[in-house]
Design an enzyme around this catalytic site. Structure first.
Site, mmCIF file in Angstrom:
data_model
loop_
_atom_site.group_PDB
_atom_site.id
_atom_site.type_symbol
_atom_site.label_atom_id
_atom_site.label_comp_id
_atom_site.label_asym_id
_atom_site.label_seq_id
_atom_site.Cartn_x
_atom_site.Cartn_y
_atom_site.Cartn_z
ATOM 1 N N GLU A 82 43.160 28.556 32.319
ATOM 2 C CA GLU A 82 42.719 29.071 31.018
ATOM 3 C C GLU A 82 43.844 29.934 30.416
ATOM 4 O O GLU A 82 44.537 30.659 31.149
ATOM 5 C CB GLU A 82 41.469 29.932 31.265
ATOM 6 N N LYS A 102 35.618 27.043 24.371
ATOM 7 C CA LYS A 102 34.751 27.682 25.376
ATOM 8 C C LYS A 102 33.416 28.142 24.789
ATOM 9 O O LYS A 102 33.377 28.946 23.850
ATOM 10 C CB LYS A 102 35.503 28.866 25.986
ATOM 11 N N CYS A 130 36.360 28.323 32.729
ATOM 12 C CA CYS A 130 36.055 29.517 33.505
ATOM 13 C C CYS A 130 34.561 29.852 33.546
ATOM 14 O O CYS A 130 33.793 29.159 34.168
ATOM 15 C CB CYS A 130 36.912 30.683 33.018
HETATM 16 C C1 ACM Z 1 36.460 34.088 32.546
HETATM 17 O O1 ACM Z 1 35.631 33.403 31.969
HETATM 18 N N1 ACM Z 1 37.724 34.070 32.200
HETATM 19 C C2 ACM Z 1 36.067 34.956 33.665
#
Ligand code: ACM
Length: 267
Positions: free
Chosen positions: A42, A113, A146
Site C-alpha cells: 500500500e 480503498k 490493508c
Molecule cells: C492499514 O489499513 N493501512 C492498516
C-alpha cells in the site's frame, strides 16, 4: 503460474527513489523466479503517514500519467508481467488510497480503498469503486487494500466474482492480519498475496508507526506458502495452481459457495 510479492521500506515523500527501488526488486524477482504477477505494498511510492490532506494531495499521482504508473507500466511491458501496487491516487481535488493493476498492455484496473483505517479518514476520500475482478493472463485477480482484511465481505465479494488470487497491498501496523488472511483464503478457497512494508514512520510527533512486514502468500487450503520477516525488504514468489482456487469443494459433498444459506444472513 508463478506470483509473489515485493516487501519494501519506502522513504517518505521520495517517489522516484521508492518507485525505482521497487522496479529493481520486481525485475530481480521476475528474472530469478519467472513470476508473472507481483504485488507491492500500500502507498508504496509515497510512504504512509501524511501530516495533512494537503500533503497527500501534493504527493498523490494520476493512475495513468504519474511517475509510479509510468515506470510500473514500462516494467510490466519490458518483463511481460502484471503488477499490483498501492499508491496515493489524485483525481481532481480528491485523493484516494488506491491500488492499480498494470499489465504488459497498460493499466487494467484501479481499486480505491473502501475501509479507511484510523487517521486515513482525515487524509483520503473513501473508495468509490466496487470490488472487481480482472484478467491477468490466465489468472483472475481481485484487489483489496490493508484494513479491508477486517471486513470479510471484501474478500467474499471478490471470490464470488470469480477471483483466483486476491492481491492485498498493505501497510500493516496491527498484528492480526497475517493470521486472519489464512481464514480469508480458506473461507473463499482463493490465493491471497499480502504485500506489506517494513520500517517505521513518526512524521506526526508521538504517533510512531511500526510496520510489521510479514508479507505472505496463502493457498486456497489456508497453507502459508511464504511469509517474509518483519525487518528487511525482500521478495518471494511461488507456484499457483489456478484449478485449486476454482474448486470450491472442501469435502466431496461440501461446496463452500453452493452451501451458503444466504436467506439466513443479514446483508
Ligand atoms: C492499514 O489499513 N493501512 C492498516
Amino acid at each position: 503460474m508463478k506470483a509473489g510479492f515485493v516487501q519494501t521500506s519506502p522513504r517518505f515523500g521520495d517517489i522516484r527513489w521508492n518507485v525505482d527501488d521497487a522496479v529493481e526488486r520486481i525485475r530481480a524477482l521476475c528474472g530469478s523466479t519467472g513470476a508473472t504477477l507481483v504485488a507491492l505494498p500500500e502507498l508504496f511510492s509515497t510512504g504512509y503517514q501524511f501530516k495533512s490532506a494537503k500533503e497527500a494531495l501534493d504527493l498523490a499521482e494520476d493512475a495513468s500519467a504519474g511517475y509510479a504508473a509510468k515506470r510500473l507500466g514500462e516494467a510490466a511491458k519490458e518483463l511481460g508481467v502484471f503488477i499490483v501496487a498501492g499508491f496515493a491516487e489524485k483525481s481532481g481535488r480528491k485523493v484516494y488510497n488506491s491500488a492499480v493493476l498494470i499489465g504488459p498492455k497498460g493499466r487494467v484496473g484501479t481499486y480505491r480503498k473502501a475501509h479507511l483505517f484510523s487517521n486515513e479518514k482525515k487524509i483520503f476520500s473513501p473508495g468509490d469503486t466496487p470490488f472487481e475482478v480482472y484478467k491477468a493472463g490466465r489468472a483472475r485477480v481481485g484487489m483489496m487494500i490493508c484494513f479491508d482484511w477486517l471486513f470479510p465481505e471484501a474478500a467474499r465479494t471478490l471470490a464470488l466474482k470469480g477471483a483466483d488470487i486476491i492481491c492485498h497491498p498493505s501497510n500493516l501496523v496491527l498484528p492480526y492480519c497475517p493470521a486472519a488472511m489464512i481464514t480469508r483464503s480458506l473461507e473463499n478457497r482463493v490465493y491471497a498475496v499480502t504485500a506489506n512494508r517494513v520500517g517505521a514512520e513518526e512524521r506526526i510527533s508521538g504517533k510512531r508507526l511500526k510496520f510489521i512486514g510479514t508479507s505472505q502468500i496463502i493457498a486456497p487450503d489456508g497453507k502459508v506458502i511464504a511469509r517474509a520477516g518483519r525487518v528487511r525488504p525482500c521478495a518471494h514468489a511461488a507456484d499457483f495452481d489456478l484449478k485449486a482456487a476454482r474448486d470450491k469443494r472442501i469435502t466431496p459433498v461440501n461446496d463452500i459457495f453452493k452451501d451458503r444459506r444466504t436467506g439466513f444472513y443479514e446483508l
